[in-house]
Design an enzyme around this catalytic site. Structure first.
Site, PDB file in Angstrom:
ATOM      1  CB  SER A 197      -0.720   0.046   0.993  1.00 23.95           C
ATOM      2  OG  SER A 197      -1.485   1.137   1.434  1.00 23.95           O
ATOM      3  CB  SER A 211      -2.441   4.176   2.644  1.00 26.12           C
ATOM      4  OG  SER A 211      -3.351   4.146   1.642  1.00 26.12           O
ATOM      5  CB  SER A 261      -7.973  -1.912   2.349  1.00 26.82           C
ATOM      6  OG  SER A 261      -8.256  -1.788   0.824  1.00 26.82           O
ATOM      7  CE  LYS A 297     -12.721  -0.085   0.974  1.00 21.56           C
ATOM      8  NZ  LYS A 297     -12.493   0.337  -0.553  1.00 21.56           N
ATOM      9  N   GLY A 334     -18.831  -2.700  -8.517  1.00 20.14           N
ATOM     10  CA  GLY A 334     -18.018  -3.033  -7.482  1.00 20.14           C
ATOM     11  C   GLY A 334     -17.857  -1.957  -6.222  1.00 20.14           C
ATOM     12  N   GLY A 335     -16.638  -2.367  -5.478  1.00 19.29           N
ATOM     13  CA  GLY A 335     -16.335  -1.134  -4.684  1.00 19.29           C
ATOM     14  C   GLY A 335     -16.242   0.165  -4.768  1.00 19.29           C
ATOM     15  N   GLY A 378      -7.533   8.230 -12.336  1.00 19.28           N
ATOM     16  CA  GLY A 378      -8.106   7.849 -10.919  1.00 19.28           C
ATOM     17  C   GLY A 378      -6.934   8.199  -9.967  1.00 19.28           C
TER      18      GLY A 378
HETATM   19  P1  NAD Z   1     -14.422  -4.794  -7.801  1.00 22.47           P
HETATM   20  O1  NAD Z   1     -13.825  -6.020  -7.856  1.00 22.47           O
HETATM   21  O2  NAD Z   1     -15.089  -4.640  -6.427  1.00 22.47           O
HETATM   22  O3  NAD Z   1     -15.472  -4.396  -9.079  1.00 22.47           O
HETATM   23  C1  NAD Z   1     -14.890  -4.960 -10.189  1.00 22.47           C
HETATM   24  C2  NAD Z   1     -15.923  -4.110 -11.250  1.00 22.47           C
HETATM   25  O4  NAD Z   1     -15.377  -4.304 -12.465  1.00 22.47           O
HETATM   26  C3  NAD Z   1     -17.328  -4.809 -11.428  1.00 22.47           C
HETATM   27  O5  NAD Z   1     -18.312  -3.742 -11.572  1.00 22.47           O
HETATM   28  C4  NAD Z   1     -17.251  -5.722 -12.235  1.00 22.47           C
HETATM   29  O6  NAD Z   1     -18.371  -6.257 -12.904  1.00 22.47           O
HETATM   30  C5  NAD Z   1     -16.515  -5.132 -13.535  1.00 22.47           C
HETATM   31  N1  NAD Z   1     -15.711  -5.994 -14.428  1.00 22.47           N
HETATM   32  C6  NAD Z   1     -14.965  -6.973 -14.192  1.00 22.47           C
HETATM   33  N2  NAD Z   1     -14.475  -7.377 -15.601  1.00 22.47           N
HETATM   34  C7  NAD Z   1     -14.955  -6.686 -16.368  1.00 22.47           C
HETATM   35  C8  NAD Z   1     -14.865  -6.740 -17.746  1.00 22.47           C
HETATM   36  N3  NAD Z   1     -14.109  -7.613 -18.230  1.00 22.47           N
HETATM   37  N4  NAD Z   1     -15.622  -5.775 -18.402  1.00 22.47           N
HETATM   38  C9  NAD Z   1     -16.480  -4.779 -17.789  1.00 22.47           C
HETATM   39  N5  NAD Z   1     -16.438  -4.931 -16.305  1.00 22.47           N
HETATM   40  C10 NAD Z   1     -15.785  -5.612 -15.726  1.00 22.47           C
HETATM   41  O7  NAD Z   1     -13.427  -3.883  -7.932  1.00 22.47           O
HETATM   42  P2  NAD Z   1     -13.019  -2.238  -7.449  1.00 22.47           P
HETATM   43  O8  NAD Z   1     -12.400  -2.230  -6.001  1.00 22.47           O
HETATM   44  O9  NAD Z   1     -14.453  -1.447  -7.579  1.00 22.47           O
HETATM   45  O10 NAD Z   1     -12.112  -1.566  -8.349  1.00 22.47           O
HETATM   46  C11 NAD Z   1     -12.400  -1.275  -9.686  1.00 22.47           C
HETATM   47  C12 NAD Z   1     -11.429  -0.449 -10.080  1.00 22.47           C
HETATM   48  O11 NAD Z   1     -11.254   0.746  -9.317  1.00 22.47           O
HETATM   49  C13 NAD Z   1      -9.714  -1.113 -10.002  1.00 22.47           C
HETATM   50  O12 NAD Z   1      -8.927  -0.788 -11.350  1.00 22.47           O
HETATM   51  C14 NAD Z   1      -9.049  -0.476  -8.816  1.00 22.47           C
HETATM   52  O13 NAD Z   1      -7.802  -0.341  -9.012  1.00 22.47           O
HETATM   53  C15 NAD Z   1      -9.960   1.016  -9.048  1.00 22.47           C
HETATM   54  N6  NAD Z   1      -9.923   1.846  -7.914  1.00 22.47           N
HETATM   55  C16 NAD Z   1      -9.572   3.164  -7.878  1.00 22.47           C
HETATM   56  C17 NAD Z   1      -9.604   3.839  -6.727  1.00 22.47           C
HETATM   57  C18 NAD Z   1      -9.162   5.356  -6.876  1.00 22.47           C
HETATM   58  O14 NAD Z   1      -8.948   5.655  -5.647  1.00 22.47           O
HETATM   59  N7  NAD Z   1      -8.889   5.702  -7.774  1.00 22.47           N
HETATM   60  C19 NAD Z   1     -10.355   3.118  -5.685  1.00 22.47           C
HETATM   61  C20 NAD Z   1     -10.767   1.935  -5.587  1.00 22.47           C
HETATM   62  C21 NAD Z   1     -10.603   1.201  -6.616  1.00 22.47           C
END
Ligand code: NAD
Length: 287
Positions: free
Chosen positions: A22, A24, A69, A73, A135-136, A257
């Site tokens: 991390s 953070s 995390s 979460k 997702g999250g 992001g």
């Molecule tokens: P998650 O596993 O909770 O959710 C995954 C999401 O991706 C779901 O909606 C799923 O349906 C979709 N998905 C997976 N494969 C796919 C595909 N082939 N086509 C279309 N959709 C698809 O993941 P998360 O924690 O929500 O993270 C998602 C992204 O967000 C990651 O890239 C993560 O690095 C990024 N993220 C960025 C920040 C930030 O602060 N910028 C914070 C958290 C997460």
């Protein structure tokens, strides 16, 4: 560091597993040092099996708070005293604040995204946005956008294991906020094009575009975008995903992001210390 830590230094944690990768701890400790604040932020390897004891420890040690995390979460709320409205709607907590013994759970990812928009002079309040993800990260953005006053939201997702969560999120937002939300299948690309066409902003909130999907996008071609559309991505590695590259070629204003990541940390930092994170300094350090 040895000179900085004293008998008065207050502790803030990060409870997750795995967590050694991390960024953070580096981010928060840099901000404490820069502002001369007497706190230390440490990462602890905590999974679901040790989470309850870890939260009890946080209480017993009178820690200022903690980040949380994966995989904790969506579980940690069981051990807290109160949740913020956004954390309750998301069913997830990434920040614990110890308010004189009362542990309050917050989710700052959505706050971070909305602040990053503001930092880029993007104002989506009262307007329509289209977002892909369930997702999250997506849920946090969708909930915060609705709470902050986005008027209308079209959510798309593939029909995978996250679909039920998308349905749940849509139901909660429609019942509990003034935002009008509709869920669509991402396989329906005609609908996606139509919804983007009358949106002010389009957001990717999935891992599409980062490893192992680096170089890919579900946007079929440039005709889905227009120059006055704002296009944002939650992905920050790489800094420019295939989707953002396409949007830039069309002439769209884009945001990756990185800002969301910085501002979700800044929101937690402010909750714990009452001080603003030195954003411009952190941008230089993070880039
Ligand atoms: P998650 O596993 O909770 O959710 C995954 C999401 O991706 C779901 O909606 C799923 O349906 C979709 N998905 C997976 N494969 C796919 C595909 N082939 N086509 C279309 N959709 C698809 O993941 P998360 O924690 O929500 O993270 C998602 C992204 O967000 C990651 O890239 C993560 O690095 C990024 N993220 C960025 C920040 C930030 O602060 N910028 C914070 C958290 C997460």
């Amino acid at each position: 560091m040895a000179e900085r830590i004293t008998g008065h230094t207050e502790l803030i944690g990060l409870m997750a597993y795995p967590i050694r990768h991390s960024s953070s701890p580096a981010m928060h400790n840099e901000a404490f040092a820069y502002l001369g604040l007497d706190y230390a932020y440490l990462a602890f390897e905590v999974d679901n099996d040790t989470l309850e004891d870890a939260v009890k420890g946080l209480r017993a040690l009178k820690m200022v708070g903690s980040n949380v995390s994966m995989p904790n979460k969506t579980v940690v709320h069981k051990y807290l005293d109160e949740l913020s409205p956004a954390a309750e709607l998301c069913g997830a907590v990434n920040t614990i604040v110890n308010d004189n013994g009362k542990l309050i759970g917050h989710i700052t990812d959505g706050i971070g995204y909305m602040k990053a928009l503001k930092d880029n002079d993007i104002d989506v309040i009262g307007k329509k946005m289209t977002i892909v993800g369930a997702g999250g990260a997506a849920t946090a953005i969708e909930v915060q956008a609705a709470l902050d006053g986005v008027a209308e939201m079209s959510i798309f997702n593939v029909r995978d294991k996250f679909w039920a969560n998308a349905e749940e999120t849509v139901k909660k937002i429609n019942e509990r906020t003034n935002c009008k939300v509709t869920l669509y299948d991402l396989a329906d690309l005609d609908k996606l094009k139509e919804e983007i066409a009358d949106s002010y902003l389009f957001a990717n909130a999935t891992g599409m575009g980062m490893k192992p999907l680096e170089g890919q996008t579900y946007i079929p071609d440039k005709s889905f975008f227009r120059p006055d559309l704002i296009v944002t991505d939650v992905v920050y590695a790489p800094r420019e995903t295939a989707m953002l590259k396409m949007a830039k070629e069309v002439g769209c204003k884009t945001m990756n992001g990185l800002g969301m990541m910085l501002f979700q940390g800044a929101a937690a930092f402010e909750m714990w210390t009452g001080k603003e994170m030195p954003i411009e300094h952190m941008k230089e350090v993070l880039d």
